[in-house]
Design a protein around this motif. Structure first.
Motif, PDB file in Angstrom:
ATOM      1  N   SER A  43      -6.375  -3.918  -1.447  1.00 23.66           N
ATOM      2  CA  SER A  43      -5.722  -2.772  -2.083  1.00 23.66           C
ATOM      3  C   SER A  43      -6.004  -1.476  -1.331  1.00 23.66           C
ATOM      4  CB  SER A  43      -6.170  -2.647  -3.544  1.00 23.66           C
ATOM      5  OG  SER A  43      -5.716  -3.760  -4.294  1.00 23.66           O
ATOM      6  N   THR A  44      -7.182  -1.370  -0.713  1.00 21.49           N
ATOM      7  CA  THR A  44      -7.484  -0.186   0.098  1.00 21.49           C
ATOM      8  C   THR A  44      -6.521  -0.089   1.272  1.00 21.49           C
ATOM      9  OG1 THR A  44      -9.831  -0.270  -0.493  1.00 21.49           O
ATOM     10  CG2 THR A  44      -9.239   0.970   1.482  1.00 21.49           C
ATOM     11  N   THR A  45      -6.316  -1.208   1.955  1.00 25.96           N
ATOM     12  CA  THR A  45      -5.381  -1.218   3.082  1.00 25.96           C
ATOM     13  C   THR A  45      -3.978  -0.860   2.609  1.00 25.96           C
ATOM     14  OG1 THR A  45      -6.686  -2.928   4.195  1.00 25.96           O
ATOM     15  CG2 THR A  45      -4.420  -2.627   4.933  1.00 25.96           C
ATOM     16  N   GLN A  46      -3.548  -1.466   1.500  1.00 27.23           N
ATOM     17  CA  GLN A  46      -2.221  -1.150   0.983  1.00 27.23           C
ATOM     18  C   GLN A  46      -2.133   0.315   0.582  1.00 27.23           C
ATOM     19  OE1 GLN A  46       0.380  -3.817  -1.506  1.00 27.23           O
ATOM     20  NE2 GLN A  46      -0.125  -2.327  -3.092  1.00 27.23           N
ATOM     21  N   GLY A  47      -3.215   0.858   0.036  1.00 28.08           N
ATOM     22  CA  GLY A  47      -3.221   2.265  -0.346  1.00 28.08           C
ATOM     23  C   GLY A  47      -2.983   3.188   0.834  1.00 28.08           C
ATOM     24  N   VAL A  48      -3.574   2.851   1.975  1.00 29.17           N
ATOM     25  CA  VAL A  48      -3.342   3.645   3.182  1.00 29.17           C
ATOM     26  C   VAL A  48      -1.900   3.488   3.655  1.00 29.17           C
ATOM     27  CG1 VAL A  48      -3.975   3.939   5.608  1.00 29.17           C
ATOM     28  CG2 VAL A  48      -5.766   3.540   3.902  1.00 29.17           C
ATOM     29  N   LEU A  49      -1.409   2.247   3.657  1.00 28.80           N
ATOM     30  CA  LEU A  49      -0.058   1.977   4.162  1.00 28.80           C
ATOM     31  C   LEU A  49       1.014   2.662   3.322  1.00 28.80           C
ATOM     32  CD1 LEU A  49      -0.287  -1.841   5.047  1.00 28.80           C
ATOM     33  CD2 LEU A  49      -0.619   0.123   6.544  1.00 28.80           C
ATOM     34  N   THR A  50       0.764   2.809   2.030  1.00 31.27           N
ATOM     35  CA  THR A  50       1.758   3.409   1.142  1.00 31.27           C
ATOM     36  C   THR A  50       1.547   4.907   0.925  1.00 31.27           C
ATOM     37  OG1 THR A  50       0.433   2.751  -0.789  1.00 31.27           O
ATOM     38  CG2 THR A  50       2.178   1.245  -0.082  1.00 31.27           C
ATOM     39  N   GLY A  51       0.560   5.490   1.608  1.00 35.07           N
ATOM     40  CA  GLY A  51       0.335   6.924   1.508  1.00 35.07           C
ATOM     41  C   GLY A  51      -0.471   7.365   0.310  1.00 35.07           C
ATOM     42  N   LEU A  52      -0.992   6.421  -0.471  1.00 37.13           N
ATOM     43  CA  LEU A  52      -1.811   6.786  -1.630  1.00 37.13           C
ATOM     44  C   LEU A  52      -3.217   7.197  -1.218  1.00 37.13           C
ATOM     45  CD1 LEU A  52      -0.781   3.979  -4.145  1.00 37.13           C
ATOM     46  CD2 LEU A  52      -0.007   6.359  -4.098  1.00 37.13           C
ATOM     47  N   LEU A  53      -3.661   6.686  -0.072  1.00 36.55           N
ATOM     48  CA  LEU A  53      -4.953   7.063   0.492  1.00 36.55           C
ATOM     49  C   LEU A  53      -4.706   7.666   1.869  1.00 36.55           C
ATOM     50  CD1 LEU A  53      -7.099   3.892  -0.375  1.00 36.55           C
ATOM     51  CD2 LEU A  53      -7.134   6.105  -1.543  1.00 36.55           C
ATOM     52  N   PRO A  54      -5.466   8.695   2.242  1.00 35.58           N
ATOM     53  CA  PRO A  54      -5.249   9.327   3.548  1.00 35.58           C
ATOM     54  C   PRO A  54      -5.719   8.427   4.688  1.00 35.58           C
ATOM     55  CG  PRO A  54      -7.194  10.244   2.493  1.00 35.58           C
ATOM     56  CD  PRO A  54      -6.548   9.340   1.469  1.00 35.58           C
ATOM     57  N   LEU A  55      -5.039   8.517   5.809  1.00 36.02           N
ATOM     58  CA  LEU A  55      -5.463   7.794   6.998  1.00 36.02           C
ATOM     59  C   LEU A  55      -6.650   8.529   7.610  1.00 36.02           C
ATOM     60  CD1 LEU A  55      -5.137   5.660   9.180  1.00 36.02           C
ATOM     61  CD2 LEU A  55      -3.349   7.074  10.222  1.00 36.02           C
ATOM     62  N   GLN A  56      -7.808   7.875   7.592  1.00 34.21           N
ATOM     63  CA  GLN A  56      -9.032   8.508   8.095  1.00 34.21           C
ATOM     64  C   GLN A  56      -9.259   8.227   9.580  1.00 34.21           C
ATOM     65  OE1 GLN A  56     -12.089   6.906   5.523  1.00 34.21           O
ATOM     66  NE2 GLN A  56     -11.706   8.394   3.911  1.00 34.21           N
ATOM     67  N   LYS A  57      -9.118   6.954   9.937  1.00 32.38           N
ATOM     68  CA  LYS A  57      -9.437   6.557  11.309  1.00 32.38           C
ATOM     69  C   LYS A  57      -8.583   5.360  11.693  1.00 32.38           C
ATOM     70  CE  LYS A  57     -13.379   5.172  14.213  1.00 32.38           C
ATOM     71  NZ  LYS A  57     -14.824   4.843  14.202  1.00 32.38           N
ATOM     72  N   GLY A  58      -7.919   5.454  12.838  1.00 28.24           N
ATOM     73  CA  GLY A  58      -7.051   4.383  13.295  1.00 28.24           C
ATOM     74  C   GLY A  58      -5.638   4.886  13.512  1.00 28.24           C
ATOM     75  N   LYS A  59      -4.766   3.969  13.896  1.00 25.56           N
ATOM     76  CA  LYS A  59      -3.368   4.306  14.133  1.00 25.56           C
ATOM     77  C   LYS A  59      -2.500   3.422  13.256  1.00 25.56           C
ATOM     78  CE  LYS A  59       0.115   4.655  17.824  1.00 25.56           C
ATOM     79  NZ  LYS A  59       0.383   4.437  19.272  1.00 25.56           N
ATOM     80  N   VAL A  60      -1.657   4.027  12.438  1.00 24.14           N
ATOM     81  CA  VAL A  60      -0.820   3.275  11.503  1.00 24.14           C
ATOM     82  C   VAL A  60       0.595   3.843  11.507  1.00 24.14           C
ATOM     83  CG1 VAL A  60      -0.471   2.549   9.117  1.00 24.14           C
ATOM     84  CG2 VAL A  60      -2.797   2.751  10.013  1.00 24.14           C
ATOM     85  N   THR A  61       1.569   2.976  11.698  1.00 20.70           N
ATOM     86  CA  THR A  61       2.969   3.362  11.511  1.00 20.70           C
ATOM     87  C   THR A  61       3.590   2.433  10.474  1.00 20.70           C
ATOM     88  OG1 THR A  61       3.712   1.960  13.351  1.00 20.70           O
ATOM     89  CG2 THR A  61       3.235   4.261  13.845  1.00 20.70           C
ATOM     90  N   VAL A  62       4.372   3.003   9.582  1.00 21.40           N
ATOM     91  CA  VAL A  62       5.019   2.265   8.500  1.00 21.40           C
ATOM     92  C   VAL A  62       6.496   2.652   8.474  1.00 21.40           C
ATOM     93  CG1 VAL A  62       5.137   1.942   5.994  1.00 21.40           C
ATOM     94  CG2 VAL A  62       2.914   2.107   7.120  1.00 21.40           C
ATOM     95  N   ALA A  63       7.362   1.659   8.640  1.00 17.16           N
ATOM     96  CA  ALA A  63       8.813   1.885   8.636  1.00 17.16           C
ATOM     97  C   ALA A  63       9.215   2.971   9.622  1.00 17.16           C
ATOM     98  CB  ALA A  63       9.276   2.241   7.225  1.00 17.16           C
ATOM     99  N   GLY A  64       8.497   3.030  10.745  1.00 17.98           N
ATOM    100  CA  GLY A  64       8.809   3.995  11.782  1.00 17.98           C
ATOM    101  C   GLY A  64       8.130   5.340  11.631  1.00 17.98           C
ATOM    102  N   TYR A  65       7.329   5.534  10.592  1.00 21.62           N
ATOM    103  CA  TYR A  65       6.664   6.806  10.336  1.00 21.62           C
ATOM    104  C   TYR A  65       5.179   6.719  10.687  1.00 21.62           C
ATOM    105  CZ  TYR A  65      10.909   8.106   7.829  1.00 21.62           C
ATOM    106  OH  TYR A  65      12.212   8.388   7.505  1.00 21.62           O
TER     107      TYR A  65
END
Length: 285
Positions: A43-65
């Motif tokens: 759920s933590t990972t999903q929270g980051v992917l859906t914008g509910l949790l801030p991206l602290q460290k790493g590189k993440v793109t979701v649907a081109g964003y």
């Protein structure tokens, strides 16, 4: 559709990471399962992917964003069905969906169509606060589809549902995927994951331990077993044979040639058994 590189997340903002150096990709049109016990980091990972949790460290793109620079337009493209239902109890089922559809800048599905899809048409004018846990879960699931997302996040979509309703939910997921929707499924239910997912990742203690298709994981880590029942001296004899061992393959061949077989079938390892073998953890933990 999703790209995650070296993702870390700490709720205490120190080195006590709930997610540690997680990397994976989800292809467009894929059903990707993120599997693990409670507290594993799903759920933590999903929270980051859906914008509910801030991206602290790493590189993440979701649907081109790029989530280092989040854009509200991303929410037009994604749908999220939470494990814990969060519908408005003072609004009816229909009012819940009517309110939610107004939050989007894209064409939405008709609320009554969605309620019919999940079996809530007869209670559309009843307040959600009077609903059972399962009914609220179905309303949350319906709401996640209203903007016709191209990327659909599902967190334990069949939790608390009776088998018939759970079957309906699985059928809807399959249908939407066939129409082109990419699905990110978080669950500890290995049977659902095995049925729905093209690929799965096993996560324990915030780290990914294995990632592949369910079939490949079974072939790589499971034993090739055959259970055979046959008649001998008037009795039924049962044997479970491991086909990776030559003596047992020869024995099976002899049974087929010489015995009166009543029943024979393969006994492949379940995805849950493979998970336990790889991670050393029970899913209920």
């Amino acid at each position: 559709m999703i790209s995650v590189e070296n993702l870390f997340y700490s709720y205490t903002k120190d080195e006590q990471y709930a997610v540690k150096d997680v990397s994976f990709e989800v292809k467009e049109g894929e059903v990707f399962g993120f599997l693990g016990p409670s507290g594993a980091g799903k759920s933590t990972t999903q929270g980051v992917l859906t914008g509910l949790l801030p991206l602290q460290k790493g590189k993440v793109t979701v649907a081109g964003y790029d989530l280092h620079h989040p854009d509200r337009k991303m929410f037009n493209r994604i749908g999220v069905s939470f494990e814990q239902s969060n519908v408005y109890g003072k609004l009816t089922a229909l009012e819940n969906l009517d309110f939610y559809r107004k939050l989007f800048d894209v064409e939405t599905m008709e609320p009554e169509e969605l309620l019919k899809l999940v079996g809530l048409s007869e209670v559309k004018n009843k307040k959600a606060g009077t609903f059972s846990k399962g009914m609220k879960h179905r309303l949350t699931f319906a709401r996640s589809m209203i903007n016709q997302p191209s990327l659909w996040f599902l967190d334990e979509p069949t939790t608390g549902l009776d088998p018939a309703i759970a079957g309906t939910i699985k059928d809807i997921v399959k249908e939407k995927n066939q129409e082109g929707t990419t699905v990110f499924l978080t669950t500890h239910n290995m049977f659902i994951a095995d049925e729905l997912c093209d690929r799965v990742a096993f996560i324990v203690d915030g780290e990914i331990k294995a990632m592949d298709s369910p079939r490949n994981l079974k072939l790589l880590h499971g034993n090739k077993m055959v259970q055979v029942e046959y008649r001998e001296n008037g009795d039924t004899v049962k044997k479970l044979l491991d086909l990776s061992k030559e003596p047992e393959r020869l024995l099976l061949n002899d049974i087929i040639l010489r015995k009166d077989i009543e029943m024979m079938h393969t006994k492949e390892a379940t995805l849950e058994e493979i998970f336990i073998k790889i991670t050393g953890r029970e899913l209920s933990v």
